[in-house]
Design a protein around this motif. Structure first.
Motif, PDB file in Angstrom:
ATOM      1  N   GLU A  71      -4.212  13.000  -2.600  1.00 33.41           N
ATOM      2  CA  GLU A  71      -3.316  11.871  -2.800  1.00 33.41           C
ATOM      3  C   GLU A  71      -4.124  10.662  -3.245  1.00 33.41           C
ATOM      4  OE1 GLU A  71       0.703  11.913  -0.258  1.00 33.41           O
ATOM      5  OE2 GLU A  71      -1.064  11.393   0.910  1.00 33.41           O
ATOM      6  N   ILE A  72      -3.456   9.790  -3.983  1.00 38.09           N
ATOM      7  CA  ILE A  72      -4.069   8.536  -4.419  1.00 38.09           C
ATOM      8  C   ILE A  72      -3.403   7.386  -3.658  1.00 38.09           C
ATOM      9  CG2 ILE A  72      -4.597   7.023  -6.363  1.00 38.09           C
ATOM     10  CD1 ILE A  72      -5.932   9.759  -6.525  1.00 38.09           C
ATOM     11  N   LYS A  73      -4.220   6.551  -3.092  1.00 40.86           N
ATOM     12  CA  LYS A  73      -3.739   5.350  -2.401  1.00 40.86           C
ATOM     13  C   LYS A  73      -3.743   4.192  -3.404  1.00 40.86           C
ATOM     14  CE  LYS A  73      -5.045   2.334   1.490  1.00 40.86           C
ATOM     15  NZ  LYS A  73      -6.085   2.132   2.546  1.00 40.86           N
ATOM     16  N   ILE A  74      -2.594   3.567  -3.594  1.00 40.56           N
ATOM     17  CA  ILE A  74      -2.462   2.453  -4.533  1.00 40.56           C
ATOM     18  C   ILE A  74      -2.234   1.169  -3.740  1.00 40.56           C
ATOM     19  CG2 ILE A  74      -1.121   1.474  -6.444  1.00 40.56           C
ATOM     20  CD1 ILE A  74      -0.223   4.324  -7.126  1.00 40.56           C
ATOM     21  N   GLU A  75      -2.977   0.128  -4.074  1.00 41.31           N
ATOM     22  CA  GLU A  75      -2.828  -1.168  -3.410  1.00 41.31           C
ATOM     23  C   GLU A  75      -2.594  -2.252  -4.469  1.00 41.31           C
ATOM     24  OE1 GLU A  75      -5.736  -1.876  -0.133  1.00 41.31           O
ATOM     25  OE2 GLU A  75      -6.651  -0.022  -0.873  1.00 41.31           O
ATOM     26  N   VAL A  76      -1.535  -3.037  -4.279  1.00 39.17           N
ATOM     27  CA  VAL A  76      -1.233  -4.139  -5.193  1.00 39.17           C
ATOM     28  C   VAL A  76      -0.732  -5.333  -4.387  1.00 39.17           C
ATOM     29  CG1 VAL A  76      -0.704  -2.798  -7.268  1.00 39.17           C
ATOM     30  CG2 VAL A  76       1.093  -3.191  -5.585  1.00 39.17           C
ATOM     31  N   THR A  77      -1.021  -6.528  -4.869  1.00 39.73           N
ATOM     32  CA  THR A  77      -0.472  -7.733  -4.253  1.00 39.73           C
ATOM     33  C   THR A  77       0.733  -8.213  -5.071  1.00 39.73           C
ATOM     34  OG1 THR A  77      -1.975  -9.168  -5.500  1.00 39.73           O
ATOM     35  CG2 THR A  77      -2.691  -8.460  -3.302  1.00 39.73           C
ATOM     36  N   ASN A  95      -1.743  -6.946 -13.896  1.00 44.09           N
ATOM     37  CA  ASN A  95      -1.982  -5.506 -13.776  1.00 44.09           C
ATOM     38  C   ASN A  95      -3.210  -5.197 -12.914  1.00 44.09           C
ATOM     39  OD1 ASN A  95       0.183  -5.294 -15.493  1.00 44.09           O
ATOM     40  ND2 ASN A  95      -0.995  -4.682 -17.287  1.00 44.09           N
ATOM     41  N   CYS A  96      -3.365  -5.976 -11.844  1.00 38.07           N
ATOM     42  CA  CYS A  96      -4.488  -5.780 -10.919  1.00 38.07           C
ATOM     43  C   CYS A  96      -4.073  -4.814  -9.797  1.00 38.07           C
ATOM     44  CB  CYS A  96      -4.919  -7.103 -10.298  1.00 38.07           C
ATOM     45  SG  CYS A  96      -5.391  -8.370 -11.496  1.00 38.07           S
ATOM     46  N   SER A  97      -4.918  -3.842  -9.516  1.00 35.82           N
ATOM     47  CA  SER A  97      -4.639  -2.887  -8.437  1.00 35.82           C
ATOM     48  C   SER A  97      -5.948  -2.276  -7.970  1.00 35.82           C
ATOM     49  CB  SER A  97      -3.688  -1.783  -8.914  1.00 35.82           C
ATOM     50  OG  SER A  97      -4.338  -0.940  -9.847  1.00 35.82           O
ATOM     51  N   PHE A  98      -5.868  -1.539  -6.871  1.00 35.81           N
ATOM     52  CA  PHE A  98      -7.017  -0.751  -6.420  1.00 35.81           C
ATOM     53  C   PHE A  98      -6.504   0.622  -6.015  1.00 35.81           C
ATOM     54  CE2 PHE A  98     -10.055   0.908  -3.343  1.00 35.81           C
ATOM     55  CZ  PHE A  98     -11.255   0.722  -4.027  1.00 35.81           C
ATOM     56  N   SER A  99      -7.186   1.644  -6.465  1.00 35.94           N
ATOM     57  CA  SER A  99      -6.790   3.008  -6.139  1.00 35.94           C
ATOM     58  C   SER A  99      -7.969   3.754  -5.530  1.00 35.94           C
ATOM     59  CB  SER A  99      -6.318   3.756  -7.400  1.00 35.94           C
ATOM     60  OG  SER A  99      -5.210   3.106  -7.980  1.00 35.94           O
ATOM     61  N   VAL A 122       0.559   8.766 -10.424  1.00 39.79           N
ATOM     62  CA  VAL A 122      -0.105   7.471 -10.280  1.00 39.79           C
ATOM     63  C   VAL A 122       0.215   6.509 -11.416  1.00 39.79           C
ATOM     64  CG1 VAL A 122      -2.347   6.293 -10.259  1.00 39.79           C
ATOM     65  CG2 VAL A 122      -1.980   8.299  -8.843  1.00 39.79           C
ATOM     66  N   ASP A 123      -0.001   6.929 -12.657  1.00 38.67           N
ATOM     67  CA  ASP A 123       0.181   6.012 -13.788  1.00 38.67           C
ATOM     68  C   ASP A 123       1.620   5.517 -13.883  1.00 38.67           C
ATOM     69  OD1 ASP A 123      -2.459   6.218 -14.456  1.00 38.67           O
ATOM     70  OD2 ASP A 123      -2.152   7.719 -16.033  1.00 38.67           O
ATOM     71  N   LYS A 124       2.575   6.431 -13.764  1.00 36.69           N
ATOM     72  CA  LYS A 124       3.992   6.061 -13.855  1.00 36.69           C
ATOM     73  C   LYS A 124       4.363   5.076 -12.754  1.00 36.69           C
ATOM     74  CE  LYS A 124       8.657   7.996 -13.589  1.00 36.69           C
ATOM     75  NZ  LYS A 124       9.466   9.225 -13.387  1.00 36.69           N
ATOM     76  N   VAL A 155       0.865  -1.175   0.000  1.00 36.41           N
ATOM     77  CA  VAL A 155       0.000   0.000   0.000  1.00 36.41           C
ATOM     78  C   VAL A 155       0.901   1.225   0.000  1.00 36.41           C
ATOM     79  CG1 VAL A 155      -1.790   1.285   1.225  1.00 36.41           C
ATOM     80  CG2 VAL A 155      -1.795  -1.212   1.294  1.00 36.41           C
ATOM     81  N   THR A 156       0.695   2.135  -0.933  1.00 40.14           N
ATOM     82  CA  THR A 156       1.484   3.358  -0.983  1.00 40.14           C
ATOM     83  C   THR A 156       0.597   4.525  -1.376  1.00 40.14           C
ATOM     84  OG1 THR A 156       3.565   4.333  -1.775  1.00 40.14           O
ATOM     85  CG2 THR A 156       2.229   3.134  -3.398  1.00 40.14           C
ATOM     86  N   TYR A 157       1.144   5.739  -1.266  1.00 40.06           N
ATOM     87  CA  TYR A 157       0.366   6.948  -1.496  1.00 40.06           C
ATOM     88  C   TYR A 157       1.194   7.899  -2.359  1.00 40.06           C
ATOM     89  CZ  TYR A 157      -1.584   4.942   2.769  1.00 40.06           C
ATOM     90  OH  TYR A 157      -2.095   4.085   3.692  1.00 40.06           O
ATOM     91  N   THR A 158       0.549   8.527  -3.331  1.00 38.43           N
ATOM     92  CA  THR A 158       1.264   9.473  -4.187  1.00 38.43           C
ATOM     93  C   THR A 158       0.294  10.517  -4.728  1.00 38.43           C
ATOM     94  OG1 THR A 158       2.862   9.660  -5.989  1.00 38.43           O
ATOM     95  CG2 THR A 158       0.999   8.164  -6.341  1.00 38.43           C
ATOM     96  N   ILE A 159       0.855  11.522  -5.400  1.00 41.43           N
ATOM     97  CA  ILE A 159       0.011  12.560  -6.000  1.00 41.43           C
ATOM     98  C   ILE A 159      -0.608  12.034  -7.286  1.00 41.43           C
ATOM     99  CG2 ILE A 159       1.275  14.483  -4.972  1.00 41.43           C
ATOM    100  CD1 ILE A 159       2.810  14.765  -7.596  1.00 41.43           C
ATOM    101  N   PRO A 160      -1.754  12.578  -7.697  1.00 44.51           N
ATOM    102  CA  PRO A 160      -2.440  12.076  -8.904  1.00 44.51           C
ATOM    103  C   PRO A 160      -1.552  12.049 -10.142  1.00 44.51           C
ATOM    104  CG  PRO A 160      -3.907  13.516  -7.678  1.00 44.51           C
ATOM    105  CD  PRO A 160      -2.568  13.611  -6.998  1.00 44.51           C
ATOM    106  N   GLU A 161      -0.648  13.045 -10.285  1.00 49.30           N
ATOM    107  CA  GLU A 161       0.196  13.125 -11.467  1.00 49.30           C
ATOM    108  C   GLU A 161       1.214  11.991 -11.562  1.00 49.30           C
ATOM    109  OE1 GLU A 161      -1.248  17.172 -10.283  1.00 49.30           O
ATOM    110  OE2 GLU A 161      -0.313  15.475  -9.249  1.00 49.30           O
TER     111      GLU A 161
END
Length: 364
Positions: A196-202, A164-168, A144-146, A136-142
């Motif tokens: 901020e966008i929270k990104i979650e990946v396994t 490429n499974c994730s939840f934001s 996110v994709d990178k 789980v990490t957090y970043t600015i919207p700009e």
């Protein structure tokens, strides 16, 4: 090519973290920094296999079974293990074992058995536990994709047949840097509040270092906020044993005869016939008595494995047909798989299939 370069290729095929805790996989003898002269692939790295490696100018042996399994306090040549190790060390031959790292792989030992028997619709019989982690990490919207794509490229976000499974999710983040800070947004001492966008990946746990490297390399923050959790979810594509189905149901005796021919078994010990036709088949290469209950629970009509003891045949209880085809026989095609894999990865290098039959069990 150095031996360590070949080891890296082997660990792409069967990551050592896939191996069971009791096992002894990986490099057992030798120096990984040595230049490789050739690779000899075998089932068991016995003394006669070491002789074969010397004869064929191979200083790297890839063995399915580990010749060195339990601890040694002395190496005096008093038994077959010590003699093999002494000969390997004297001839500067490195030995690497894959064993349960390949047992647990979805294309490994048990899938090889399924393919040999013509089984389709296969799945893992005992999915591996405690192998999936979550970032789980957090970043600015700009960013996110990178950042998310970098995590995907590092191996995160693979779930079963999907990638490429994730939840934001979006939220409000705050921070205030001290006099030693160098914030990407705002100034030292300034209270910053922003989206901020929270990104979650396994991810599979053996990829953790690679995932974190990608996270730090592609995040815009000076201090990267992240959390890693160990999940209790079972990994459906890693684990012991496999179950699949025959194209057409078979009578029990015909089924056993087919198994004997396909697996080149010298003989098959089996439980009492149930009177049912065989359609769904569970397999587990090597010693698999511990999984009889799993095969029954999965609804298997037959379970093929090895090293069953007398009383374990009773555990069939008329629910399925147990078949012990022999330890070596259940794994006999594994070294061929390893050779094929290495030859595709390094086609212009000497990859040799051992000609030695190391099966210690003989049949009249």
């Amino acid at each position: 090519m150095k031996i360590k370069d070949i080891i890296a290729i082997l660990e792409e095929m069967a990551p050592l973290s896939y191996a069971e805790d009791f096992d002894n996989t990986g490099l057992l003898t030798g120096n990984a920094d040595n230049e490789a002269t050739g690779v000899l692939v075998c089932h068991d790295a016995l003394e006669k296999v070491i002789d074969e490696a010397v004869l064929k100018n191979c200083n790297f042996i890839v063995s399915f079974h580990p010749i060195l399994f339990s601890g040694l306090k002395k190496i005096t040549g008093k038994n077959y293990v010590e003699r093999a190790l002494i000969k390997a060390i004297k001839n500067d031959i490195s030995i690497y074992a894959v064993h349960t790292a390949l047992d647990n792989h979805k294309h490994g030992v048990n899938k090889i058995m399924c393919n040999a028997l013509g089984l389709h619709s296969t799945r893992i019989l005992i999915p591996k536990e405690n192998y999936i982690k979550k970032l789980v990490t957090y970043t600015i919207p700009e960013n996110v994709d990178k950042l998310r794509n970098a995590l995907f490229n590092a191996g995160a976000g693979n779930i079963g047949n999907y990638e490429n499974c994730s939840f934001s999710s979006q939220g409000l983040g705050t921070y205030q840097g001290n006099e030693d800070s160098n914030p990407a947004i705002g100034e030292q001492g300034e209270f910053v509040e922003g989206k901020e966008i929270k990104i979650e990946v396994t991810f599979e746990k053996h990829l953790e270092n690679k995932i974190l490297k990608a996270l730090f390399a592609h995040h815009v923050y000076e201090e990267v906020a992240y959390e890693i959790y160990s999940l209790e979810n079972k990994h459906q594509n890693i684990g012991l044993g496999m179950i699949g189905e025959l194209e057409n149901a078979m009578a029990e005796e015909d089924f056993l005869q087919m198994v004997k021919e396909k697996m080149q078994a010298g003989g098959i010990r089996h439980s009492a016939f149930t009177g049912k036709k065989i359609k769904k088949v569970a397999v587990l290469g090597g010693s698999g008595s511990f999984a009889i209950k799993n095969a029954i629970a999965a609804g298997a009509d037959a379970y093929i494995t090895a090293d069953l003891k007398y009383h374990q045949f009773y555990e069939a209880e008329g629910k399925l047909l147990l078949a012990d085809i022999g330890h070596f026989e259940s794994e006999r095609y594994t070294k061929n798989y390893i050779v094929d894999y290495l030859m595709k990865k390094i086609p212009n290098f000497a990859i040799i299939l051992s000609e030695e039959n190391t099966n210690p069990v003989k049949y009249l």
